[in-house]
Design a protein around this motif. Structure first.
Motif, PDB file in Angstrom:
ATOM      1  N   ARG A 295      -3.689   6.849   0.979  1.00 37.77           N
ATOM      2  CA  ARG A 295      -4.837   5.958   1.133  1.00 37.77           C
ATOM      3  C   ARG A 295      -4.817   5.402   2.556  1.00 37.77           C
ATOM      4  O   ARG A 295      -3.756   4.977   3.034  1.00 37.77           O
ATOM      5  CB  ARG A 295      -4.775   4.776   0.164  1.00 37.77           C
TER       6      ARG A 295
ATOM      7  N   TYR B 297       4.362   2.267  -5.132  1.00 36.91           N
ATOM      8  CA  TYR B 297       3.177   2.115  -4.265  1.00 36.91           C
ATOM      9  C   TYR B 297       3.535   1.125  -3.171  1.00 36.91           C
ATOM     10  O   TYR B 297       4.078   0.058  -3.447  1.00 36.91           O
ATOM     11  CB  TYR B 297       2.017   1.591  -5.106  1.00 36.91           C
TER      12      TYR B 297
ATOM     13  N   ASP C 198      -8.697   0.629  -3.825  1.00 35.69           N
ATOM     14  CA  ASP C 198      -8.413   2.046  -4.040  1.00 35.69           C
ATOM     15  C   ASP C 198      -9.371   2.659  -5.053  1.00 35.69           C
ATOM     16  O   ASP C 198     -10.024   1.936  -5.817  1.00 35.69           O
ATOM     17  CB  ASP C 198      -6.961   2.225  -4.521  1.00 35.69           C
TER      18      ASP C 198
ATOM     19  N   ASP D 205       1.833  -0.585   0.524  1.00 33.48           N
ATOM     20  CA  ASP D 205       0.811  -0.733   1.547  1.00 33.48           C
ATOM     21  C   ASP D 205       1.542  -1.076   2.843  1.00 33.48           C
ATOM     22  O   ASP D 205       2.059  -2.180   3.004  1.00 33.48           O
ATOM     23  CB  ASP D 205      -0.170  -1.833   1.150  1.00 33.48           C
TER      24      ASP D 205
ATOM     25  N   SER E 230      -6.964  13.106   1.841  1.00 31.09           N
ATOM     26  CA  SER E 230      -7.077  12.483   0.522  1.00 31.09           C
ATOM     27  C   SER E 230      -7.486  13.502  -0.537  1.00 31.09           C
ATOM     28  O   SER E 230      -6.931  13.510  -1.649  1.00 31.09           O
ATOM     29  CB  SER E 230      -8.092  11.344   0.568  1.00 31.09           C
TER      30      SER E 230
ATOM     31  N   ARG F   7      -0.118   3.685   1.248  1.00 32.30           N
ATOM     32  CA  ARG F   7      -1.392   3.254   1.833  1.00 32.30           C
ATOM     33  C   ARG F   7      -1.117   2.652   3.202  1.00 32.30           C
ATOM     34  O   ARG F   7      -0.056   2.046   3.419  1.00 32.30           O
ATOM     35  CB  ARG F   7      -2.069   2.227   0.933  1.00 32.30           C
TER      36      ARG F   7
END
Length: 449
Positions: A334, A263, A411, A265, A375, A305
């Motif tokens: 995201r 993951y 999230d 960001d 999404s 994200r």
């Protein structure tokens, strides 16, 4: 109370804004508790109320002001002292002290370690302002009372920012980039693990630059390897990795370390190279697209994200169309979308061709509509897949939690049925059965002995 026994001063906290600000709040709570103050979650019980504010964009500033006014009402009841801390305090200390005379003490972003002294001065009846140099050295080894669930904690690895994007006030509020020492970060992480934390969320304004000021080189990969060596930590999550500095070494580290959740960001902010240039970003649309392709090729299961600003000064219809086309191509999992906020003191605030509020908001809404469709599509692609979920709670006859693809608070959640009683912090395997634009729903895989 026995005769001669002193009353303990109760202090209530309201923490606004980002998770980095929350880390400061938790340190202030720890410092006060260590010095004999009692921390209370109830403002109607507090002798002193502290509001740790956000001053990043206009909407956050307004939320901070509204909260200060709300907390000031308790001065007519139980509260003797109203303390305003954090970014808004640092940025507009004189203005808010004048506009809101209910405020007794102001504490800036580099003075929070003196919160005990500030409260003592305020309780003595003096108006006080603790505003220090924004480039002051980071204070280490501070006590901390965590407000996150017992299994999750933020770990701030640096303060400030050197990127100086033209729209952003952070360098003028939080100062230059200052990395914490690796040994102090690791000592805090081990203490968190000993306290039951299973998920460490590594945060800074830009995690990718960690160490460059202290060690003369980027040390984020080295730090992540060390965090993964802590036995009790099961997940390490990274927030706020600027695409300009996300290099092959960091990608390899994320790929190969099992404890690092897949993951990232990555705040890209726009998809038009000309807008990115006006934003002061040191990248282009083509470079960002190449980075996304590389990440997904190296780590196929990665969740990405990002943050997008719509309506930047001078953004033409053509540039906005480029943004939409970029998002269609990138297909982030995201997306946080913001209408551009004209922040006092920033280069972008002085640019010509500021767009009307209605144009900025309409463009923001159009981006959000597109991102919701993307999404939904990406969530539906998860149906039939099995993910590891950390259990967070129970509601409406379903457990809920997060996989590696969802970070706390920002999230969506995964809702699931289970074949046994679960507790917060338990890890389970869940097969996804259905999905909407936001949440996923599944069923725990029944274990066989």
């Amino acid at each position: 109370m026995n005769e001669g026994e002193e009353l303990t001063t109760k202090v209530g906290f309201v923490s606004l804004g980002c998770n980095k600000n929350l880390c400061d709040t938790e340190n202030m709570m720890g410092l006060l508790a260590e010095n004999g103050y009692e921390i209370t979650p109830y403002p109607d019980e507090a002798d002193a109320i502290l509001v740790n504010t956000c001053g990043f964009i206009e909407s956050a500033q307004q939320e901070s002001i509204d909260t200060i006014i709300e907390m000031a009402q308790y001065k007519e009841q139980n509260c003797k002292l109203l303390v305003v801390c954090g970014c808004l305090a640092q940025r507009f200390a004189d203005e808010i002290m004048t506009a809101l005379p209910e405020i007794d003490v102001i504490v800036g972003t580099t003075a929070f370690d003196e919160i005990g002294k500030a409260i003592n001065e305020g309780l003595s009846g003096k108006k006080a302002s603790y505003i220090y140099d924004i480039d002051k050295d980071v204070r280490e080894n501070l006590p901390r009372i965590r407000t996150t669930p017992e299994y999750t904690a933020y770990l701030k690895i640096a303060e400030g920012c050197d990127n100086k994007c033209t729209y952003c006030a952070i360098p003028y509020i939080r100062g230059k980039y200052r990395s914490r020492k690796e040994e102090d970060i690791l000592a805090e992480a081990r203490a968190l693990a000993d306290d039951g934390v299973k998920e460490i969320i590594v945060v800074a304004q830009d995690t990718t630059r960690y160490g460059i000021d202290l060690y003369g080189e980027k040390r984020i990969s080295h730090l992540l390897h060390k965090l993964c060596e802590i036995d009790a930590i099961e997940w390490v999550r990274i927030h706020y990795s600027y695409p300009e500095e996300l290099d092959d070494e960091l990608i390899k580290t994320i790929k190969n370390e099992d404890k690092i959740v897949k993951y990232l960001d990555i705040p890209v902010q726009h998809g038009s190279s000309s807008v990115l240039k006006r934003m002061g970003r040191k990248t282009t649309r083509e470079k960002i697209e190449a980075l996304i392709l590389k990440l997904r090729a190296e780590i196929p299961e990665i969740t990405l994200r990002t943050s997008i600003i719509a309506g930047f000064p001078g953004e033409t219809e053509e540039e906005f169309t480029e943004l939409l086309e970029f998002l269609e191509t990138a297909r982030f999992d995201r997306v946080g979308v913001f209408a551009y906020s004209q922040e006092e003191g920033t280069p972008a605030a002085r640019m010509k061709d500021q767009l009307p509020a209605e144009v900025k908001e309409a463009r923001r809404d159009k981006v959000m509509e597109l991102c919701q469709k993307i999404s939904l599509s990406r969530n539906q692609s998860m149906i039939g897949k099995t993910v590891t979920v950390i259990t967070e709670g129970f509601e409406d006859n379903l457990y809920y939690g997060r996989s590696g693809g969802e970070s706390i608070e920002i999230d969506p959640k995964i809702y699931f049925g289970a074949h046994r009683d679960l507790s917060a912090g338990d890890f389970v395997e869940v097969v996804i059965k259905s999905a909407d634009e936001y949440d996923l729903c599944g069923e725990e895989i029944e274990r066989t002995v």
